[in-house]
Enzyme design. Structure first.
Site, PDB file in Angstrom:
ATOM      1  N   HIS A 202       3.781  19.668  25.777  1.00 14.03           N
ATOM      2  CA  HIS A 202       2.581  20.212  26.587  1.00 14.03           C
ATOM      3  C   HIS A 202       3.029  21.406  27.301  1.00 14.03           C
ATOM      4  O   HIS A 202       2.289  22.240  27.636  1.00 14.03           O
ATOM      5  CB  HIS A 202       2.234  19.210  27.614  1.00 14.03           C
ATOM      6  CG  HIS A 202       1.041  19.281  28.435  1.00 14.03           C
ATOM      7  ND1 HIS A 202      -0.150  19.329  27.995  1.00 14.03           N
ATOM      8  CD2 HIS A 202       0.989  19.974  29.763  1.00 14.03           C
ATOM      9  CE1 HIS A 202      -1.006  19.622  29.299  1.00 14.03           C
ATOM     10  NE2 HIS A 202      -0.198  19.974  30.309  1.00 14.03           N
TER      11      HIS A 202
ATOM     12  N   HIS B 261      -7.327  18.495  29.440  1.00 14.59           N
ATOM     13  CA  HIS B 261      -6.998  17.359  30.143  1.00 14.59           C
ATOM     14  C   HIS B 261      -7.481  16.180  29.437  1.00 14.59           C
ATOM     15  O   HIS B 261      -8.332  15.419  29.634  1.00 14.59           O
ATOM     16  CB  HIS B 261      -7.767  17.433  31.524  1.00 14.59           C
ATOM     17  CG  HIS B 261      -6.691  17.327  32.429  1.00 14.59           C
ATOM     18  ND1 HIS B 261      -6.717  16.689  33.557  1.00 14.59           N
ATOM     19  CD2 HIS B 261      -5.322  17.993  32.580  1.00 14.59           C
ATOM     20  CE1 HIS B 261      -5.732  16.774  34.529  1.00 14.59           C
ATOM     21  NE2 HIS B 261      -4.934  17.758  33.813  1.00 14.59           N
TER      22      HIS B 261
END
Lengths: 702, 225
Positions: free
Chosen positions: A34, A80
């Protein structure tokens, strides 16, 4: 998840010792997929990120693009995805919060949001639960902070069932003299943390975002999801404005993935510095937090500022005025990134090694193959109604009605059209925004489908008279360790890069989200693109027919149904349609024609094909009757095409000479009905019936 | 002549209100609630937003902040006060106007254009219109349903204090044209004086000519008198 052995070895060889527990946790998070783009960075060099308008390209919190010499827009996008699966309301809300703070850290004021959302089949109860929660989370957060949500997309596809996607983009406004970056300027400057107190929330969010979702993720991973506080975010927006007004900020970074450790180490590393940070000085919400928790908690609504020592008092006073917590946690320093806690050194590593030292993955990729034509013999009426009432093509009013899309008094063209236009009066420029992808396209043909996504977003801007300026991307894929998944991901990256480059649209920033994989399998490779364009003035031709003109279809169709909503509804397969040879010329010419007085209405052709595009344009007063050779012509989704209603068809033909074919579809009728003739069969629908078909989301959820 | 646009923590239409008023040639400035009203205040806007996050009832916290004592005192002396959206909720919570705004019938936030009918055109806020005029204005709220005890509602009607009602494009006040379930389709009401008004629709979003629609200009012109 813990630090992989191979990473551990790299760290030991660099440091000459074993990492401390706090260091190991920092590396685990900052070197996660990430944060470090380990599997994607080798691919991202495909993107062109430069143009004369680009002021700050990829690598900062947000990109900065010039509208004129003094007025800039910022652009950022963030995913998200995993948090929104585990806790749709809070997961989506905090996504909005994060991308808005990325805007603040450039010194900018956020002026628009765009959300692209992807869920499993609409008829599944669980998809609806996620959809409703995500929309409500975005609405409550975005509405509260006073940033209008003006654009976006919603798609449903069975392969998102176990892993929805929430991609949030923000556009901000900043002038040249207010611009701030995330590059620390000077050793000795103070590091000041402003905003919410730090608690034990969102621990390990970055690493949680970097692995597949497990079957019990909804219960197991809930502690990794943060809870948002939009009221504090709004105060942070106001405080940030006041701090920039008084020129008190030397550099800034918002606290997102990997919390304080991530933000502070990246900030100083970018400036070629280290830091001395006393973790005890961080204002905390709970007692007895340890060093690791303070470093990595992803508590929301926090900013890290670099401030000259003489300005610290003033910064504290402004934070106090807006009821925000504030702590001077340390300073920018030469040498290592060092954190102490209770008098003990808990982190002492080179900042640059922490920020940029993650080894890159070299993964195997299997190139995707295309399907061949195998078309079913479907009933025309059933097929049209299934396509027009599919939640993918249907009206998204249920969604955008929940978003305050007018706060800020800039929204000149509201949601529900091809693109939104926000008035940037500071530069006398209309900024058009379009965001989205199409999972059916990129499932059928990752490379061609991704090119089509870029072209479609550009066409959305062009039909409203805007010339594309720049784009940011959010690249979502499954588990990259699976060669076919990685091959598909590689293809969407290359396809997007190729088309953006062809259109001369620099890709100035983005986000990568991999491991969107669950027991249900990988998601479709999904290249969300948020593109902005610029135009003189704020007026744009509407999508709805106005009557009184001639209807033209501009652009060549690709004569294929691969990836279409039609095939999704009736079954069968086809190759993906070929796109225009010179799409840049088509986009350029469309943007010019859209701004003519003689242009009465415009709409791009995409989801659902020309049949659905026309259905969307029909009003209670004005209809149209169109003939098609066959179902392929009616439902082909080849982007880079548009319906143009004009009082001067000859000039449109002239403009497109040598650029794209122009076909006359007919003259609008005054019966407010759509008549579609395919071969020997004719369908008739009144505007009211079409509206009814298209209101499926409202009907099902209200 | 300066209109004070009171900014609470969480207000978010304060800048918009200043921009719209300035466009109409009305001098306006944002005033942070803790700083109190400037001495030269000639009008007051309580703007929309989510004061204090609306974490208690909408507007309840702001209504109890010290500046509202000053606002009430100014209102009693005849200073024009306009509460819009969250400002209308604050107006109710602070007793400037009767009634309360609560959760929409849909239980969802609604951002859309609505029609409202001018009920009383003999106020500073509606002087630019005729009674019965239909305006198109934007709403953006989750808690805009006007509720009031029956006897107080009767009194409002008797005293001609209902300013605007939701209606259809033809001016008919119907249930279908009521976006949030408000009692009597009420969209805006007057306080004890006609110089005090609150409304859920946003006139400042329908004022600037470079956006779609300018029907709200007349309301804000109330500050020009």
């Amino acid at each position: 998840m813990s630090l992989p052995d191979s990473d551990h070895d790299v760290i030991v060889s660099e440091l000459g010792r074993d990492p401390t527990a706090a260091e190991a946790a920092l590396f685990e998070n900052l070197w996660s997929e990430h944060c470090a783009y380990r599997s994607s960075r080798p691919l991202l060099s495909a993107f062109d990120s430069e143009s004369p308008d680009v002021v700050v390209g990829p690598g900062d919190d947000a990109a900065v693009v010039a509208l004129d010499d003094e007025t800039y827009v910022t652009m950022g996008i963030e995913s998200h995805n995993h948090p929104s699966y585990v806790d749709p309301y809070d997961g989506a809300a905090t996504g909005v919060g994060g991308i808005v703070r990325d805007t603040l850290s450039m010194g900018a004021y956020p002026i628009a949001l765009a959300d692209s959302l992807y869920f499993g089949s609409f008829d599944r109860e669980h998809s609806r639960y996620l959809f409703e929660g995500v929309v409500e989370g975005i609405a409550d957060y975005g509405n509260s902070i006073g940033v209008p949500t003006v654009a976006g997309s919603v798609d449903f596809h069975p392969d998102y069932e176990g892993n929805p996607l929430v991609n949030v983009a923000c556009v901000g406004l900043v002038t040249d003299d207010r611009l701030v970056t995330a590059e620390a300027k000077r050793a000795g400057n103070k590091l000041v943390l402003v905003g919410n107190a730090t608690g034990r929330d969102g621990l390990g969010g970055a690493s949680f975002a970097s692995e597949d979702l497990s079957e019990d993720a909804e219960t197991e991973d809930r502690p990794a999801v943060q809870v948002g506080d939009p009221y504090t975010e709004k105060l942070l927006i106001e405080a940030n404005e006041a701090l920039i007004d008084e020129d008190l900020i030397r550099s800034a970074r918002d606290l997102g993935a990997a919390g304080l450790g991530g933000a502070s180490s990246e900030l100083v590393a970018k400036g070629g510095f280290g830091a001395r940070i006393e973790l005890d000085r961080v204002h905390q919400r709970e007692p007895d937090m340890n060093a690791l928790e303070i470093l990595l908690a992803e508590s929301q609504e926090r900013m890290c500022y670099e401030v000259r020592p003489a300005d610290v008092d003033r910064v504290e006073a402004i934070a106090e005025r807006f009821d925000l917590g504030c702590s001077v946690i340390g300073e920018v320093a030469e040498g290592n990134y060092v954190c102490t806690f209770e008098g003990e050194t808990v982190v002492d590593v080179p900042a640059e090694f922490l920020a940029d030292g993650a080894p890159m993955n070299d993964l195997d990729a299997v190139e995707p193959t295309q399907t061949e034509r195998d078309l079913p013999n479907a009933d025309l009426g059933e097929a049209f109604e299934a396509v027009a009432s599919s939640p993918n093509t249907a009206s998204k009013r249920w969604v955008y009605r929940q978003y305050d899309h007018e706060v800020g008094v800039r929204t000149a063209l509201r949601p529900g059209d091809d693109a939104a236009v926000v008035a940037v009066r500071e530069a006398e420029t209309g900024v058009a925004i379009s965001a989205g992808a199409n999972p059916n396209w990129t499932t059928a043909a990752p490379y061609e489908g991704s090119r089509a996504v870029a072209l479609e977003n550009a066409t959305n801007l062009a039909v409203k008279g805007a010339t594309p300026l720049a784009a940011v991307d959010c690249l979502n894929g499954g588990n990259p360790e699976k060669p076919d998944v990685y091959g598909g991901f590689e293809a969407i990256v290359d396809g997007l890069a190729e088309m953006c480059s062809t259109l001369s649209v620099p890709v100035v920033g983005g986000n990568v989200s991999l491991y969107n994989d669950s027991v249900a399998g990988p998601i479709p490779p999904t290249p969300t693109l948020a593109m902005v364009g610029a135009k003189d003035g704020y007026d744009a031709p509407p999508l709805s027919l106005s009557g009184g003109g001639t209807l033209l279809l501009v652009g060549a169709d690709g004569d294929a149904l691969g990836g279409s909503e039609y095939l999704a509804q009736v079954g069968g397969s086809d190759r993906f349609p070929a796109l225009a040879d010179d799409p840049a010329a088509v986009v350029r010419t469309l943007a010019a024609v859209a701004n003519w007085e003689s242009t009465l209405s415009t709409h791009d052709v995409s989801h659902g094909g020309l049949a659905v595009a026309l259905a969307e344009m029909v009003t209670a007063e004005t209809g149209v009757a169109v003939e098609f050779d066959d179902a392929v012509a009616a439902f082909d989704e080849t982007p880079g095409r548009a319906v143009v209603e004009t009082t001067d068809p000859e000039s449109v033909r002239e403009a497109f000479e040598g650029v794209a074919p122009v076909e006359t579809l007919g003259t609008p009728t005054d019966d407010g009905a759509l008549s579609l003739t395919v071969g020997s069969e004719t369908l008739n629908y009144a505007a009211e019936e079409l509206a009814d078909l298209r209101s499926v989301i409202e009907r099902e959820l209200d | 002549m300066t209109v004070a646009v009171v900014q609470f923590g969480g207000s978010n239409c304060d800048r918009d209100s200043v921009r719209a008023l300035s466009h109409l040639g009305v001098d306006a400035e944002r005033v942070w609630h803790e700083d109190g009203l400037p001495a030269e205040t000639t009008g007051i806007v309580l703007p929309g937003g989510f004061s204090y996050g609306d974490y208690l009832r909408a507007g309840a916290m702001a209504a109890r902040s010290p500046i509202m004592d000053e606002v009430r005192a100014a209102a009693e002396e005849g200073t024009p006060v306009l509460g819009v959206c969250n400002g209308a909720q604050i107006g109710c919570e602070s007793g400037l106007v009767p009634g309360a705004f609560t959760t929409n019938r849909s239980a969802r936030f609604q951002c859309e254009r609505v029609h409202v009918r001018v009920e009383n055109a003999d106020t500073p806020w509606t002087d630019a219109y005729d009674a019965g005029d239909v305006l198109e204005l934007p709403i953006a709220h989750g808690e805009g349903r006007f509720e009031i005890a029956a006897e107080n509602y009767d009194r409002l009607e008797r005293e001609d204090r209902i300013l605007l009602r939701y209606c259809d494009a033809d001016g008919d006040v119907t249930d279908a044209a009521n976006p949030n379930g408000s009692t009597g389709n009420v969209a805006g009401v007057l306080g004890d004086r006609e110089s005090v008004a609150v409304m859920m629709p946003h006139p400042e979003r329908a004022t600037l000519p470079d956006l779609d629609g300018t029907d709200g200009q007349g309301v804000l012109r109330g500050f020009r008198r």
